[in-house]
Design a protein around this motif. Structure first.
Motif, mmCIF file in Angstrom:
data_model
loop_
_atom_site.group_PDB
_atom_site.id
_atom_site.type_symbol
_atom_site.label_atom_id
_atom_site.label_comp_id
_atom_site.label_asym_id
_atom_site.label_seq_id
_atom_site.Cartn_x
_atom_site.Cartn_y
_atom_site.Cartn_z
ATOM 1 N N PHE A 262 -16.048 -25.919 -41.638
ATOM 2 C CA PHE A 262 -15.901 -25.459 -43.017
ATOM 3 C C PHE A 262 -15.359 -24.042 -43.035
ATOM 4 O O PHE A 262 -14.812 -23.593 -44.028
ATOM 5 N N SER A 263 -15.558 -23.334 -41.943
ATOM 6 C CA SER A 263 -15.138 -21.944 -41.844
ATOM 7 C C SER A 263 -14.482 -21.708 -40.489
ATOM 8 O O SER A 263 -14.834 -22.352 -39.497
ATOM 9 N N GLU A 264 -13.551 -20.774 -40.458
ATOM 10 C CA GLU A 264 -12.875 -20.418 -39.219
ATOM 11 C C GLU A 264 -13.545 -19.257 -38.509
ATOM 12 O O GLU A 264 -13.132 -18.878 -37.413
ATOM 13 N N VAL A 265 -14.551 -18.659 -39.130
ATOM 14 C CA VAL A 265 -15.252 -17.518 -38.540
ATOM 15 C C VAL A 265 -16.755 -17.748 -38.595
ATOM 16 O O VAL A 265 -17.252 -18.484 -39.442
ATOM 17 N N SER B 234 -8.338 -21.689 -47.431
ATOM 18 C CA SER B 234 -9.128 -21.524 -48.660
ATOM 19 C C SER B 234 -10.557 -22.010 -48.451
ATOM 20 O O SER B 234 -11.501 -21.433 -48.999
ATOM 21 N N ASN B 235 -10.745 -23.073 -47.657
ATOM 22 C CA ASN B 235 -12.104 -23.539 -47.344
ATOM 23 C C ASN B 235 -12.917 -22.453 -46.665
ATOM 24 O O ASN B 235 -14.085 -22.244 -46.973
ATOM 25 N N SER B 236 -12.297 -21.765 -45.725
ATOM 26 C CA SER B 236 -12.993 -20.717 -44.993
ATOM 27 C C SER B 236 -13.348 -19.544 -45.913
ATOM 28 O O SER B 236 -14.459 -19.022 -45.862
ATOM 29 N N LEU B 237 -12.414 -19.145 -46.749
ATOM 30 C CA LEU B 237 -12.675 -18.037 -47.678
ATOM 31 C C LEU B 237 -13.785 -18.384 -48.665
ATOM 32 O O LEU B 237 -14.699 -17.581 -48.883
ATOM 33 N N VAL B 238 -13.707 -19.556 -49.243
ATOM 34 C CA VAL B 238 -14.712 -19.954 -50.238
ATOM 35 C C VAL B 238 -16.082 -20.103 -49.585
ATOM 36 O O VAL B 238 -17.093 -19.636 -50.126
ATOM 37 N N THR B 239 -16.123 -20.719 -48.410
ATOM 38 C CA THR B 239 -17.400 -20.899 -47.715
ATOM 39 C C THR B 239 -18.046 -19.558 -47.401
ATOM 40 O O THR B 239 -19.230 -19.333 -47.686
ATOM 41 N N ASN B 240 -17.269 -18.648 -46.828
ATOM 42 C CA ASN B 240 -17.825 -17.343 -46.474
ATOM 43 C C ASN B 240 -18.171 -16.523 -47.704
ATOM 44 O O ASN B 240 -19.193 -15.836 -47.717
ATOM 45 N N PHE B 241 -17.360 -16.589 -48.736
ATOM 46 C CA PHE B 241 -17.655 -15.859 -49.972
ATOM 47 C C PHE B 241 -18.980 -16.350 -50.561
ATOM 48 O O PHE B 241 -19.832 -15.545 -50.943
#
Length: 163
Positions: free
Chosen positions: A44-47, A130-137
């Motif tokens: 779900f996230s790249e980080v 966008s998945n990574s940004l939304v998940t981390n946000f």
């Protein structure tokens, strides 16, 4: 038997609001960074926390292992004690979820925009999906609300009992 009843009827001394705040910070760091590691594992996230803490500075095999993620989660828990202390000092008197929401947004901005050049293993924000940004946000917002609401609630309860 009577001694056991006496021991059970004794109440533990209440923790101070500061001690509870520091505990909340540690638990928040462990909880939300562990959920971040799970979101990284399921793509779900790249980080993840290890991307910030270990992979940006050491390019070894153990940083991508379970041990690396677990140590990074523990370190985030310890760093969160500092975040909760800052929140306790500056914002504990504010009630509601909005100060915590602001804390989460601010921390996301600091890590992903301001300090991004320090973390080589974390792609620039416009390179993340966008998945990574939304998940981390969302994780940062939940982290901030958890800390903010918990500390504000404890502070408010303590002030109510004092009156």
């Amino acid at each position: 038997m009577a001694d056991e009843v006496k021991d059970q009827s004794k109440k533990e001394p209440p923790q101070s609001v500061l001690a509870k705040s520091l505990t909340v910070g540690f638990v928040a760091g462990i909880l939300w960074s562990a959920l971040g590691a799970i979101s990284y594992y399921f793509h779900f996230s790249e980080v993840s926390a290890a991307s910030f803490i270990f992979r940006s500075f050491w390019q070894t095999s153990w940083t991508g292992s379970f041990l690396g993620e677990a140590l990074a989660v523990l370190i985030v828990g310890l760093l969160s004690i500092f975040v909760s202390l800052v929140y306790y000092i500056l914002l504990k008197q504010w009630n509601g979820i909005w100060p915590g929401f602001g804390l989460g947004v601010a921390l996301f901005g600091v890590l992903f925009f301001l300090l991004n050049p320090i973390f080589g293993a974390v792609p620039h924000w416009n390179e993340l999906s966008s998945n990574s940004l939304v998940t981390n946000f969302c994780l940062f917002i939940l982290y901030g609300v958890f800390i903010g609401y918990s500390i504000s609630f404890e502070s408010h309860e303590y002030n109510q009992r004092a009156k």
